[in-house]
Design an enzyme around this catalytic site. Structure first.
Site, PDB file in Angstrom:
ATOM      1  N   SER A  55       0.857  -1.195   0.000  1.00  0.00           N
ATOM      2  CA  SER A  55       0.000   0.000   0.000  1.00  0.00           C
ATOM      3  C   SER A  55       0.883   1.230   0.000  1.00  0.00           C
ATOM      4  O   SER A  55       2.075   1.151   0.297  1.00  0.00           O
ATOM      5  CB  SER A  55      -0.861   0.008   1.277  1.00  0.00           C
ATOM      6  N   ASP A  56       0.313   2.363  -0.318  1.00  0.00           N
ATOM      7  CA  ASP A  56       1.077   3.573  -0.094  1.00  0.00           C
ATOM      8  C   ASP A  56       0.921   3.919   1.391  1.00  0.00           C
ATOM      9  O   ASP A  56       0.167   3.286   2.133  1.00  0.00           O
ATOM     10  CB  ASP A  56       0.613   4.710  -1.018  1.00  0.00           C
ATOM     11  N   TRP A  57       1.680   4.919   1.808  1.00  0.00           N
ATOM     12  CA  TRP A  57       1.765   5.266   3.228  1.00  0.00           C
ATOM     13  C   TRP A  57       0.378   5.440   3.852  1.00  0.00           C
ATOM     14  O   TRP A  57      -0.315   6.414   3.559  1.00  0.00           O
ATOM     15  CB  TRP A  57       2.573   6.557   3.363  1.00  0.00           C
ATOM     16  N   ASN A  58      -0.025   4.501   4.691  1.00  0.00           N
ATOM     17  CA  ASN A  58      -1.293   4.579   5.408  1.00  0.00           C
ATOM     18  C   ASN A  58      -2.503   4.599   4.479  1.00  0.00           C
ATOM     19  O   ASN A  58      -3.600   4.971   4.859  1.00  0.00           O
ATOM     20  CB  ASN A  58      -1.330   5.812   6.323  1.00  0.00           C
ATOM     21  N   SER A  59      -2.334   4.198   3.239  1.00  0.00           N
ATOM     22  CA  SER A  59      -3.484   4.270   2.327  1.00  0.00           C
ATOM     23  C   SER A  59      -4.567   3.285   2.721  1.00  0.00           C
ATOM     24  O   SER A  59      -5.736   3.490   2.385  1.00  0.00           O
ATOM     25  CB  SER A  59      -3.055   4.033   0.873  1.00  0.00           C
TER      26      SER A  59
END
Ligand code: GLC
Length: 742
Positions: free
Chosen positions: A284-288
């Protein structure tokens, strides 16, 4: 007899080695064997990626406890944003204290260089030099691997048609064909001879998908588009990256047609892992994952974790949704262990392929780190691609190249002596910023006996005119004035959308002031995005767009200014006349009322207060030379299904400098259902020609080049007539022809 004995020996050796090899368990078998030993908690730990203790590249989550202790408990499988042999060794030590000693993966945004910073990716894209772009990524990968990094979160392959979006700097611009070529080159560059090579790092194609189409160019915003446009424009570079063997993908923050990409089973399972057969893993992207809650898609992280895993997101960057919820989701029968196992298997497979189970510290070697970083030949490569990235926008009256016999040159502007700015956004602090060559230093190296006069004149963003008079006086003393103007490097990048993309502050007023001296003026524009600078473009005789060129900026610019390198770069993105024109891109549809010329507003699709054309078009860029196109030939006027057409033409250097031209091939299908763009880049050739030299260039057109996704998303070619265009830019077509697909 001896020969016979030798043959017997060789045969025996081969048989024994084959038996031995056959006895070696495959990676799949090793993964299965390890997974049989793992508890559910340890499996979930492999899906959990956390930030290291250094710089955060996203909103920092609340205190998350002692990461080293969590690693020892097998609760973390990967760490990002820690680099360097010592730091990575310390974290890997913790993993070696876990029950099963599963090594960590270290991920880092090695976007355009590790210790040596290369031009920003959009700048490199302007070089249209695929081998040079691959070499740049190869060097970055080699350096990063020597610094303990296993995995880069690059290449960013998002198509971008909106220069208000700050992340345009990170990609390859607006075109699917050029973007696909560059995506392939960057994946191959980072991964080199393959995972497991000591100088190879895992690539990560991001941000999957359509992140560049965020509403209003506002970062992280929503994306709504037809699947037809998604497949025709935004997915091709991802497909190219997957075909090139990208080890991983990263999904994106945006929602796509109402579904956050991280929760999109269509993107991750149907297309990527299904249709394309991707065997790597998705991070995932950061905290997505956690951001599904503010998206309004999940009511809490528990539900977000369920949606993400079901959608095919394998690793959770920084949201801790997986580590905190997956065990309960299994207990609640919301997700299956089998689904977790698939994600774990994908991740462990990469750790085995990287050789980390053989030696978890193999990339954290102090001697290699010392011997690999900042090699002279790598610095030279950085200078080479930096020169190739500089776009000559204007050279009225041949102000350039500069004579070596000038008495004095005035260097004016807020970026003349900058070093750190030259690195651009998404550069790392591994290398010493003192190694960055400023414009001033580059000119000192190159200017010989010419006296250099320097004055800043103004700042980048402030509104003070206090320095104008001194700048004017300095300019009056010089033979030529060179102005280094533009953004701050942190004005374009992640979370750096700008509604006003003019040159910031009072810089263009300073340019006007200096122009009033009547001296020959060269303006260097430094930025991570296309800017709007109409007055400068209309009045200044010589303009170079230098992006952010990295460590060798000053030397590369001086090489071009003095003609030691003849610029040949071409814009990878359209430059609008004003923000009001955005989105504006070359491969647009005709519409039912296409304007017949730049100022046709007679019931046409046009603005009544602006010409229809952009300020500078996709594929545009000048040279100190000129080039002639002639003698277009097509081997056939029509082709059936699997036949090909050979297109040839002569390209001549009609100037007095040796130089490179990027000859571009565009096609248009005149009639189709659905409609197709007025032109699409389908080939290019970057050619070095000596003055007066002619080369015959050939392109091959086959059915693949004519195929497209129709509105049912079926890939194929439709019979019909095609217009063929060959030119020096998308708006500078030199040769035209036509053919028919029967
Ligand atoms: C950032 C970026 C992504 C980057 C990641 C890790 O938010 O969106 O491109 O790779 O976080 O730094």
């Amino acid at each position: 007899m001896l020969r016979f004995k030798l043959l017997v020996f060789i045969a025996a050796f081969l048989v024994i080695s084959n038996i031995t090899l056959a006895q070696q368990p495959s990676i799949a078998q090793k993964v299965d064997a390890l997974m049989k030993k793992m508890t559910l908690a340890e499996k979930i730990g492999q899906l959990n990626q956390v930030n290291g203790d250094w710089e955060a590249t996203g909103p920092v989550t609340a205190d998350v406890g002692n990461k080293l202790e969590q690693i020892k408990r097998g609760e973390i499988g990967s760490v990002l944003n820690i680099v360097g042999v010592n730091h990575t060794r310390a974290f890997q030590d913790a993993a070696m204290h876990s029950r099963l000693k599963i090594p960590l993966l270290f991920g880092q945004d090695v976007i355009h260089g590790y210790s040596i910073t290369f031009p920003i990716p959009l700048g490199e894209a302007a070089s249209w030099d695929i081998p040079a772009i691959e070499r740049s990524a190869r060097i970055a990968g080699t350096e990063a691997a020597a610094g303990g990094v296993h995995w880069t979160f690059a290449p960013m392959v998002d198509i971008a048609r909106d220069p208000r979006w700050g992340r345009v700097m990170e990609g390859a611009g607006e075109d699917p064909y050029l973007g696909s070529q560059i995506a392939r080159a960057r994946v191959k560059g980072f991964q080199g001879n393959g995972l497991g090579s000591l100088d190879a790092i895992m690539a990560c194609a991001k941000h999957y998908a359509a992140y560049g189409a965020a509403v209003g160019g506002r970062d992280y915003n929503s994306v709504d588009m037809s699947l037809h446009t998604l497949w025709e424009v935004y997915l091709p570079p991802f497909k190219a990256a997957e075909e090139a063997g990208a080890a991983t993908f990263m999904n994106s923050f945006n929602s796509l047609n109402g579904t956050p990409a991280t929760a999109s089973s269509y993107l991750q399972r149907d297309v990527l892992k299904g249709k394309w057969g991707f065997k790597g893993f998705v991070v995932s992207d950061w905290n997505s994952i956690g951001e599904m809650v503010p998206h309004g898609y999940a009511k809490d992280n528990y539900q977000a974790a369920e949606f993400a895993l079901k959608a095919g997101n394998d690793m959770d960057m920084e949201s801790r949704s997986y580590i905190n919820n997956l065990a309960k989701l299994v207990a609640d029968k919301k997700v299956s262990v089998a689904m977790i196992d698939d994600a774990v298997r994908r991740i462990l497979t990469k750790k085995f392929e990287m050789g980390l189970f053989d030696d978890p510290y193999r990339y954290s070697n102090a001697d290699r780190e010392k011997s690999v970083l900042n090699r002279p030949e790598h610095v030279a490569a950085a200078r080479d691609i930096a020169r190739k990235s500089i776009v000559l926008l204007k050279n009225q009256g041949q102000v350039l190249p500069l004579s070596k016999n000038l008495n004095s040159i005035a260097l004016i502007g807020p970026l003349v002596k900058s070093k750190g700015e030259m690195k651009g956004f998404w550069s790392l602090d591994v290398g010493d910023v003192s190694q960055v060559v400023s414009l001033y230093e580059g000119m000192q190296q190159a200017a010989g006996n010419t006296k250099l006069l320097y004055v800043k004149g103004c700042d980048i963003t402030d509104t003070s005119h206090a320095g104008f008079n001194e700048a004017y006086k300095t300019a009056m003393q010089a033979d030529v004035v060179i102005m280094a103007m533009g953004e701050r490097s942190d004005m374009t990048g992640e979370a750096k959308s700008r509604a006003n993309i003019h040159i910031p502050g009072v810089q263009e007023e300073l340019i006007q002031k200096i122009m009033s001296t009547g001296k020959p003026v060269v303006v260097l524009l430094m930025a991570g995005r296309p800017m709007v600078f109409n007055w400068t473009a209309d009045h200044v005789p010589a303009i170079l767009y230098t992006w952010w060129l990295g460590n060798q900026a000053g030397n590369a610019i001086a090489d071009v200014l003095y003609g030691n390198y003849n610029p040949g770069a071409k814009l990878p993105m359209t430059f609008p006349r004003t923000e009001g024109q955005i989105p504006i891109y070359y491969n647009h549809y005709s519409t039912g009322r296409p304007p017949q010329n730049d100022n046709d507003v007679n019931y046409t699709s046009a603005y009544i207060d602006l010409p229809n054309s952009p300020k500078f078009a996709f594929g545009y860029g000048l040279s100190y030379s000129t080039f002639g196109y002639s003698n277009l030939k097509l081997s056939k006027k029509s082709i059936h299904n699997n036949e090909k057409i050979t297109v040839s033409f002569d390209l001549k250097n009609t100037g007095k400098y040796a130089g490179e031209e990027v000859a571009q091939l565009y096609l248009r299908q005149l009639v189709s259902q659905p409609v197709r763009p007025v032109k699409e880049l389908k080939g290019f050739e970057k050619v070095m020609l000596q003055p007066g030299e002619t080369k015959t260039i050939t392109f091959t057109i086959d059915k693949e080049k004519l195929s497209f996704y129709n509105d049912q998303l079926v890939w194929g070619a439709q019979p019909g007539e095609f217009k063929l265009m060959i030119g020096s830019a998308s708006d500078d077509i030199r040769l035209e022809g036509g053919f028919e697909l029967l």
